[in-house]
Design a protein around this motif. Structure first.
Motif, PDB file in Angstrom:
ATOM      1  N   ASN A   1       0.846  -1.202   0.000  1.00 37.79           N
ATOM      2  CA  ASN A   1       0.000   0.000   0.000  1.00 37.79           C
ATOM      3  C   ASN A   1       0.876   1.245   0.000  1.00 37.79           C
ATOM      4  OD1 ASN A   1      -1.517  -2.211   1.761  1.00 37.79           O
ATOM      5  ND2 ASN A   1      -3.091  -0.916   0.853  1.00 37.79           N
ATOM      6  N   SER A   2       0.278   2.347  -0.427  1.00 40.21           N
ATOM      7  CA  SER A   2       0.941   3.652  -0.391  1.00 40.21           C
ATOM      8  C   SER A   2       0.401   4.480   0.754  1.00 40.21           C
ATOM      9  CB  SER A   2       0.650   4.429  -1.681  1.00 40.21           C
ATOM     10  OG  SER A   2       1.507   4.054  -2.707  1.00 40.21           O
ATOM     11  N   ARG A   3       1.258   5.338   1.288  1.00 39.76           N
ATOM     12  CA  ARG A   3       0.772   6.255   2.320  1.00 39.76           C
ATOM     13  C   ARG A   3      -0.167   7.285   1.729  1.00 39.76           C
ATOM     14  NH1 ARG A   3       6.345   6.846   5.591  1.00 39.76           N
ATOM     15  NH2 ARG A   3       7.047   7.293   3.485  1.00 39.76           N
ATOM     16  N   GLU A   4       0.029   7.635   0.448  1.00 39.41           N
ATOM     17  CA  GLU A   4      -0.818   8.684  -0.126  1.00 39.41           C
ATOM     18  C   GLU A   4      -1.639   8.157  -1.300  1.00 39.41           C
ATOM     19  OE1 GLU A   4       2.117   8.623  -3.109  1.00 39.41           O
ATOM     20  OE2 GLU A   4       2.528   8.632  -0.996  1.00 39.41           O
ATOM     21  N   ASP A   5      -2.397   7.076  -1.046  1.00 42.57           N
ATOM     22  CA  ASP A   5      -3.280   6.523  -2.072  1.00 42.57           C
ATOM     23  C   ASP A   5      -4.487   7.453  -2.246  1.00 42.57           C
ATOM     24  OD1 ASP A   5      -5.682   4.885  -3.010  1.00 42.57           O
ATOM     25  OD2 ASP A   5      -4.054   3.442  -3.290  1.00 42.57           O
ATOM     26  N   PRO A   6      -4.791   7.881  -3.479  1.00 43.24           N
ATOM     27  CA  PRO A   6      -5.863   8.868  -3.683  1.00 43.24           C
ATOM     28  C   PRO A   6      -7.259   8.347  -3.340  1.00 43.24           C
ATOM     29  CG  PRO A   6      -5.055   8.051  -5.795  1.00 43.24           C
ATOM     30  CD  PRO A   6      -4.133   7.520  -4.740  1.00 43.24           C
ATOM     31  N   TYR A   7      -7.405   7.019  -3.226  1.00 44.22           N
ATOM     32  CA  TYR A   7      -8.722   6.437  -2.936  1.00 44.22           C
ATOM     33  C   TYR A   7      -8.856   5.956  -1.498  1.00 44.22           C
ATOM     34  CZ  TYR A   7      -8.687   6.537  -7.983  1.00 44.22           C
ATOM     35  OH  TYR A   7      -8.576   6.946  -9.282  1.00 44.22           O
TER      36      TYR A   7
ATOM     37  N   ILE B   1       4.220  -4.057   3.021  1.00 45.09           N
ATOM     38  CA  ILE B   1       5.184  -3.189   2.341  1.00 45.09           C
ATOM     39  C   ILE B   1       4.497  -1.851   2.112  1.00 45.09           C
ATOM     40  CG2 ILE B   1       6.554  -2.834   0.257  1.00 45.09           C
ATOM     41  CD1 ILE B   1       6.647  -5.943   0.024  1.00 45.09           C
ATOM     42  N   VAL B   2       5.123  -0.786   2.594  1.00 40.52           N
ATOM     43  CA  VAL B   2       4.546   0.556   2.466  1.00 40.52           C
ATOM     44  C   VAL B   2       5.427   1.380   1.535  1.00 40.52           C
ATOM     45  CG1 VAL B   2       3.890   2.662   3.690  1.00 40.52           C
ATOM     46  CG2 VAL B   2       3.549   0.419   4.775  1.00 40.52           C
ATOM     47  N   ARG B   3       4.806   1.972   0.539  1.00 41.10           N
ATOM     48  CA  ARG B   3       5.500   2.812  -0.430  1.00 41.10           C
ATOM     49  C   ARG B   3       4.813   4.174  -0.467  1.00 41.10           C
ATOM     50  NH1 ARG B   3       8.543  -0.101  -4.554  1.00 41.10           N
ATOM     51  NH2 ARG B   3       9.803  -1.543  -3.342  1.00 41.10           N
ATOM     52  N   ASP B   4       5.409   5.093  -1.175  1.00 42.08           N
ATOM     53  CA  ASP B   4       4.778   6.371  -1.507  1.00 42.08           C
ATOM     54  C   ASP B   4       4.640   6.368  -3.022  1.00 42.08           C
ATOM     55  OD1 ASP B   4       4.575   7.540   1.068  1.00 42.08           O
ATOM     56  OD2 ASP B   4       6.723   7.921   1.040  1.00 42.08           O
ATOM     57  N   ASP B   5       3.649   5.647  -3.500  1.00 44.25           N
ATOM     58  CA  ASP B   5       3.553   5.425  -4.944  1.00 44.25           C
ATOM     59  C   ASP B   5       2.112   5.473  -5.429  1.00 44.25           C
ATOM     60  OD1 ASP B   5       4.984   5.202  -7.241  1.00 44.25           O
ATOM     61  OD2 ASP B   5       5.801   3.226  -6.814  1.00 44.25           O
ATOM     62  N   GLY B   6       1.331   6.384  -4.874  1.00 48.20           N
ATOM     63  CA  GLY B   6      -0.040   6.573  -5.343  1.00 48.20           C
ATOM     64  C   GLY B   6      -0.858   5.298  -5.262  1.00 48.20           C
ATOM     65  N   HIS B   7      -1.531   4.965  -6.367  1.00 47.68           N
ATOM     66  CA  HIS B   7      -2.407   3.792  -6.422  1.00 47.68           C
ATOM     67  C   HIS B   7      -1.745   2.641  -7.181  1.00 47.68           C
ATOM     68  CE1 HIS B   7      -6.326   2.111  -5.607  1.00 47.68           C
ATOM     69  NE2 HIS B   7      -6.535   1.822  -6.865  1.00 47.68           N
ATOM     70  N   PHE B   8      -0.446   2.760  -7.481  1.00 45.69           N
ATOM     71  CA  PHE B   8       0.302   1.744  -8.235  1.00 45.69           C
ATOM     72  C   PHE B   8      -0.325   1.511  -9.609  1.00 45.69           C
ATOM     73  CE2 PHE B   8       0.745   0.707  -3.697  1.00 45.69           C
ATOM     74  CZ  PHE B   8       2.115   0.804  -3.551  1.00 45.69           C
TER      75      PHE B   8
ATOM     76  N   ARG C   1      -2.241  -2.198   7.003  1.00 41.31           N
ATOM     77  CA  ARG C   1      -1.947  -2.548   8.389  1.00 41.31           C
ATOM     78  C   ARG C   1      -3.111  -3.315   9.013  1.00 41.31           C
ATOM     79  NH1 ARG C   1       2.073  -3.692  11.761  1.00 41.31           N
ATOM     80  NH2 ARG C   1       3.202  -2.430  10.268  1.00 41.31           N
ATOM     81  N   ALA C   2      -4.336  -2.911   8.718  1.00 41.89           N
ATOM     82  CA  ALA C   2      -5.512  -3.592   9.272  1.00 41.89           C
ATOM     83  C   ALA C   2      -5.544  -5.057   8.824  1.00 41.89           C
ATOM     84  CB  ALA C   2      -6.790  -2.875   8.853  1.00 41.89           C
ATOM     85  N   MET C   3      -5.212  -5.309   7.567  1.00 42.13           N
ATOM     86  CA  MET C   3      -5.185  -6.697   7.079  1.00 42.13           C
ATOM     87  C   MET C   3      -3.997  -7.454   7.651  1.00 42.13           C
ATOM     88  SD  MET C   3      -6.461  -6.202   3.122  1.00 42.13           S
ATOM     89  CE  MET C   3      -5.289  -4.893   2.739  1.00 42.13           C
ATOM     90  N   PHE C   4      -2.833  -6.800   7.694  1.00 49.98           N
ATOM     91  CA  PHE C   4      -1.637  -7.423   8.246  1.00 49.98           C
ATOM     92  C   PHE C   4      -1.853  -7.833   9.701  1.00 49.98           C
ATOM     93  CE2 PHE C   4       2.267  -6.780  10.748  1.00 49.98           C
ATOM     94  CZ  PHE C   4       3.079  -7.751  10.186  1.00 49.98           C
ATOM     95  N   GLU C   5      -2.496  -6.974  10.488  1.00 45.96           N
ATOM     96  CA  GLU C   5      -2.721  -7.294  11.903  1.00 45.96           C
ATOM     97  C   GLU C   5      -3.623  -8.502  12.077  1.00 45.96           C
ATOM     98  OE1 GLU C   5      -3.973  -3.600  13.657  1.00 45.96           O
ATOM     99  OE2 GLU C   5      -1.900  -2.872  13.807  1.00 45.96           O
ATOM    100  N   ARG C   6      -4.526  -8.738  11.127  1.00 47.40           N
ATOM    101  CA  ARG C   6      -5.441  -9.877  11.221  1.00 47.40           C
ATOM    102  C   ARG C   6      -4.872 -11.147  10.596  1.00 47.40           C
ATOM    103  NH1 ARG C   6      -8.268  -5.167  10.747  1.00 47.40           N
ATOM    104  NH2 ARG C   6     -10.184  -4.968  11.982  1.00 47.40           N
ATOM    105  N   LEU C   7      -3.960 -10.982   9.633  1.00 48.03           N
ATOM    106  CA  LEU C   7      -3.518 -12.132   8.839  1.00 48.03           C
ATOM    107  C   LEU C   7      -2.031 -12.423   8.914  1.00 48.03           C
ATOM    108  CD1 LEU C   7      -5.632 -11.359   5.647  1.00 48.03           C
ATOM    109  CD2 LEU C   7      -6.064 -13.153   7.349  1.00 48.03           C
TER     110      LEU C   7
END
Length: 178
Positions: free
Chosen positions: A128-134, A153-160, A142-148
C-alpha cells in the motif's frame, strides 16, 4: 498441474492496463501459466453472487499465486476465505478490507473469517501507499496485516497505476513471486 498465477484487475479496470500485461509476461517467461481475466463485475456486482463466478472460473491449487490490485485485491480476501485449498502466495496491491472512501464497495463482505483466509494462503503480502488517492492506504494494509500476518510493504507510490498514473512495470512484484 504446475505453477499458475491469476492477476485480478481493479474496479473499472481490464487486463490490458497498468502493469498487468508486463507482469503476466514476466511470469510466463518463468514457466507460469498466467491468467489475467476480465471481470467488469468486480466491485459492481455484490460479492455474495460475484464470488461464485470467480471460484467457478479458475482452478486453484497449492502452487497458485494470486495477485490483486485495488478492487481485485479486496476480492482476494473473499476468494481466500472460500477456497478449499491452500494457495502458495497472495499479493494484495492497494488492497483494503473496509470502505476506503465514501463510494459503495460491493466487493467487500460485511465480515471476514480471518482464520479461514489465513489457512488458505502460505505467503501473503500487502503493498500500500501512504498517499493513495482512494484511501487504499497503509492503514488499510496494516488492518489486514494485523489480522492475517504475512508481510506489509509501504510505499509512496499513489495507487500503483491508475487512469492518471501510468505504471507499466512493477519490478517489486516480479521480485516477490518466486
Amino acid at each position: 498441474m504446475g505453477r499458475n498465477a491469476i492477476i485480478f484487475h481493479g474496479t473499472g479496470g481490464n487486463p490490458d492496463v497498468c502493469w498487468y500485461p508486463w507482469l503476466a509476461g514476466r511470469l510466463s517467461s518463468r514457466g507460469y501459466a498466467v491468467e489475467v481475466p476480465h471481470y467488469p463485475g468486480i466491485n459492481v456486482e455484490p460479492i455474495a453472487g460475484f464470488l461464485q463466478k470467480v471460484l467457478d472460473g479458475h482452478s486453484f491449487d497449492e502452487e497458485t499465486v494470486l495477485v490483486g490490485h485495488s478492487g481485485g485485491a479486496a476480492l482476494l480476501l473473499a476468494l481466500l476465505e472460500h477456497l478449499d485449498v491452500t494457495v502458495a502466495q497472495a499479493i494484495l496491491v492497494a488492497g483494503y478490507c473496509t470502505r476506503p472512501n465514501s463510494a459503495e464497495e460491493p466487493v467487500l463482505q460485511e465480515i471476514y473469517d480471518w482464520a479461514a483466509i489465513r489457512s488458505h494462503v502460505r505467503d501473503i503480502y500487502f503493498i500500500n501507499s501512504r498517499e493513495d488517492p482512494y484511501g487504499c492506504d497503509d492503514r488499510q494494509g496494516r488492518a489486514m496485516f494485523e489480522r492475517l500476518g504475512g508481510t506489509q510493504i509501504v510505499r509512496d507510490d499513489g495507487h500503483f497505476g491508475d487512469y492518471n498514473q501510468p505504471y507499466e512495470r512493477f519490478d517489486l512484484l516480479d521480485r516477490l513471486i518466486p
